[in-house]
Design an enzyme around this catalytic site. Structure first.
Site, PDB file in Angstrom:
ATOM      1  N   PHE B 217       0.858  -1.184   0.000  1.00  0.00           N
ATOM      2  CA  PHE B 217       0.000   0.000   0.000  1.00  0.00           C
ATOM      3  C   PHE B 217       0.895   1.234   0.000  1.00  0.00           C
ATOM      4  O   PHE B 217       1.663   1.450   0.937  1.00  0.00           O
ATOM      5  CB  PHE B 217      -0.933   0.041   1.217  1.00  0.00           C
ATOM      6  N   THR B 381       1.844  24.114  -4.666  1.00  0.00           N
ATOM      7  CA  THR B 381       1.569  25.392  -3.993  1.00  0.00           C
ATOM      8  C   THR B 381       2.165  25.432  -2.591  1.00  0.00           C
ATOM      9  O   THR B 381       2.897  26.351  -2.246  1.00  0.00           O
ATOM     10  CB  THR B 381       0.052  25.637  -3.885  1.00  0.00           C
TER      11      THR B 381
END
Lengths: 500, 500
Positions: B217, B381
């Site tokens: 995972f 950002t």
């Protein structure tokens, strides 16, 4: 020119670099009385070129740890206030870039300070909840109070996420899941679906695609990046998907003067988009969704008309593609409406609308039919951040209380008119002024001149961003008033005069 | 069994559900004196079944907005303390799942409260900096104080990100960029590279791959998801990349008793992994990097030996693949060492190590050669969140001050021994107890019994998670002491006795 009256006076005060020579009340008197922004400074104040010696020393230190090629300067966020960003050397700049368009109501807004110091909120900051499994007991109430109060037309569901890329990635997944559910007639997956998906093979992992537009920016994680086409530096060397890329209209500005030409250009792009949808279906990679920005931001502030979006939305409907409007940069008021897509005037503007940046939390709204039918299909550890929701709720309060959308419309008009005037005065340097609200841009003759203007403007006390190949982008906070516009235009005027 | 002495006494007290019958000092006296965790509760306290009526009402409300199928119950985070999570109905549970393994030092830790209320920190919370362009002036210092103090062996660089998926996506990008840079002999990209990348075609967007392992995972965004193979629900219907998936060793436990068999199984998996690298190179999709968890967590707490990782690391080196160790869940102390890969005893364990969850900020460490040669190649950002760095710095202080790694080792030993004892006592229900530090798991006979045990355990006041097909996973905070282990084992014992 509306702002020319102030030019001489302000320029003089900036040159003297004395804060008190321009008294705040002169401008505050022009604005609404209920504003909370009296706490901010009156004007820029520059002590050194930027980056100054302290920023340079910090750049050296950080350079030992990371690539610092994109760092402009280091900031003193404690001293920054309202529209003014203070750097490590004590330079105070009028900020029209706002952390890449992500500061909604200025620095250290008193209302946000209160959110932080409210004892009832402490636990949301200190204990980050896994919102998908153990939400705080005030979570439904906070969602209703904040995000659901600004739901786009036709939508009733919202999913929070951490950032813009994560929001778009999960919006894409939501559209893929919907597409396959429809294909299966809402029956469960087959054994073959289950088996193949675990080893990255179809049909479990189907060959579906998302249609995006040349010049688009939707993020940099691998799914988002397959729909981003603004600059090679973002995409080079990264494996991607074979997904269709339609042309985005290249309009001529001002839009009112080129209605016929622009309509032709938009028709061309729509036709091409529809052709691509057909072609990719034939290729066996059907388009599950279309993603588009209301104004392409990073790609160069490219606009399109409400008619273009309305027709594209119809094409999506006709071909069974979900329609995803990415409002990460355009959302939260900068265009004068809360969502930029409201300018289209559609009752059913989109199936899914993603947000982040000035919203402080990432996430997306969607229609009922896009809600995953099972848990854990759209999921991750945090699913957003409750502390950001608290800030957002208060930002929305401030926007309403201070009528900031009206303010943005007023300031935006002053800014765009000012840019028109500047490009008329300096036609050999500037062109293509455009904007909606304060979400404005103007092009320089080439990237070298653009970059030079940005540096000189910064050294005179106004901080701006760039976008596209040679555009200057204006991304002030929602508390950017007309007198801030005048300050900014005065500085730009001085810089352009030097370029003459 | 070490904990059996306490069983009767505690069970009685829990049944009475009276907080004061079990005095805290009885357990506190067993632990170090310098702990700050006296502020917490003494024991669970249950008032209703979980979810209780208030949680059920909130579930109904949230269900109008989102799919709530994964929500266990709603929490009162204000009232939660240390290892005890309080729900909306006033039930107080010993928390051994900790928001999917992401609460490092318990709820409302006084040290973190101080970070939040320190006036010097306010601006980091209220003004989220775009760290890639305008970092705060204390950013280099904070990185040195926090992240660089726990740098994995052989690494000197760190990049912060917002979450685990974002960290892995960018780690993958970093490995792809390095691979192509090497291929080009560190020359710049060709015109063809630049042109093709903008339209999602090779060579600009090359057909490179990442080798991952069955059961892994690494997140759910599209790049990460191509390396995640734990459960179909994560992957179904989402387009992906044709990347190789190697088998992860299926070991027999306890590891000490199956050394020969496990070594054979690991050899088989290594051989297959190397074959896949060769095969994918021949297919024209060379493996730029290998990504692996030190313990597969979501996939079922699957362990492998230090020898396996050491050999895999050599295979990566031999074939020119970067080696990426994903410590999102295993990192930050839960295995008794700060990084789980430290158990391998290698000087050069990896090229890149990603983290998130208990680290509070996402990010990754990497070697010098993985630093992007240009700005904006690895960028977004926010590039993390400075306020999370402040919390992390204090978490690291607490870990050192309270010797929490030793504590975890001690508690982990008690927990694993307790699980061995339980599976000996209930062999028809439990098997395969395994763990490192408190990062432990045990298997139930099937998923129905596992889920039933988890619900009953929760109703008796201990909250646990699941993983894999039929495993119970233990993910307590680092402040989980031996007496918490005893409480937990007592409750489990009671539940298992009912299952007899």
């Amino acid at each position: 020119m509306a702002f020319s009256l102030l030019t001489r006076q302000l320029t003089a005060s900036l040159q003297q670099n004395l804060r008190l020579t321009t008294t705040g009340c002169r401008y505050v008197s022009k604005t609404a009385t209920k504003t909370e922004s009296e706490f901010e400074y009156d004007a820029p104040s520059m002590k050194t070129p930027v980056p100054g010696p302290k920023s340079k020393e910090l750049l050296r230190q950080l350079g030992d740890i990371q690539n610092v090629g994109a760092v402009h300067f280091f900031c003193n966020y404690e001293e920054s206030k309202g529209n003014y960003l203070v750097d490590a050397d004590g330079n105070r700049m009028l900020d029209a870039y706002t952390q890449i368009s992500s500061i909604p109501i200025g620095y250290n807004h008193p209302a946000l300070m209160k959110v932080l110091t409210n004892p009832n909120n402490m636990s949301a900051f200190v204990n980050r909840a896994a919102l998908g499994i153990l939400p705080p007991d005030n979570f439904p109430e906070k969602l209703v109070e904040s995000l659901l109060s600004i739901t786009p037309s036709g939508m009733s569901r919202v999913q929070t996420m951490s950032c813009g890329s994560c929001s778009n990635e999960n919006a894409f997944k939501t559209m893929f899941i919907l597409y396959r559910n429809k294909e299966r007639g809402y029956n469960g997956p087959s054994e073959e679906d289950i088996g193949t998906c675990m080893i990255n093979q179809s049909p479990g992992c189907p060959e579906l695609s998302i249609l995006s537009f040349m010049g688009a920016f939707h993020g940099r994680t691998l799914g988002c990046l397959a729909t981003t086409h603004s600059k090679p530096i973002h995409k080079l060397d990264i494996p991607t998907f074979d997904w269709p890329v339609a042309p985005f209209p290249k309009l001529q500005y001002p839009l009112e003067e080129f209605v016929r030409e622009n309509a032709q250009e938009e028709a061309r792009c729509l036709e091409e988009a529809e052709d691509l949808i057909v072609k990719w279906r034939q290729k066996g990679k059907p388009v599950a969704g279309i993603v588009i920005e209301p104004i392409q931001a990073e790609g160069g502030d490219n606009h399109a008309s409400p008619d273009f979006f309305s027709k594209l939305r119809n094409i999506a409907r006709k071909h069974g593609c979900a329609f995803h409007v990415d409002e990460v940069q355009t959302g939260a008021g900068a265009t004068g409406k809360f969502w930029a897509h409201e300018h289209w005037g559609l009752d059913d503007p989109a199936d899914i609308v993603s947000f982040s940046k000035k919203m402080l939390t990432g996430g997306y709204f969607h229609k009922d039919e896009l809600m995953p039918e099972k848990p854990y299909r759209i999921f991750n550890t945090w699913m957003g951040d409750p502390s950001k929701n608290l800030f957002l709720a208060e930002v929305l309060n401030v926007i309403r209380r201070e009528n900031l959308l009206e303010e943005v419309t007023r300031s935006g008009k002053a800014l765009l008119n000012g840019l028109y005037a500047l490009q008329a005065q300096y036609p050999h340097i500037l062109s293509r002024a455009r904007g909606q609200g304060t979400f404005c841009a103007v092009d320089a003759r080439d990237d070298a001149i653009r970059d030079s203007i940005l540096i000189k403007t910064r050294n005179k006390g106004a901080f701006l961003g760039s976008c596209g190949e040679r555009s200057i982008r204006f991304r002030p906070a929602l508390v950017f008033k007309e007198y801030h516009v005048h300050q900014l235009l005065n500085i730009l005027n001085d810089v352009l005069a030097e370029h003459k």
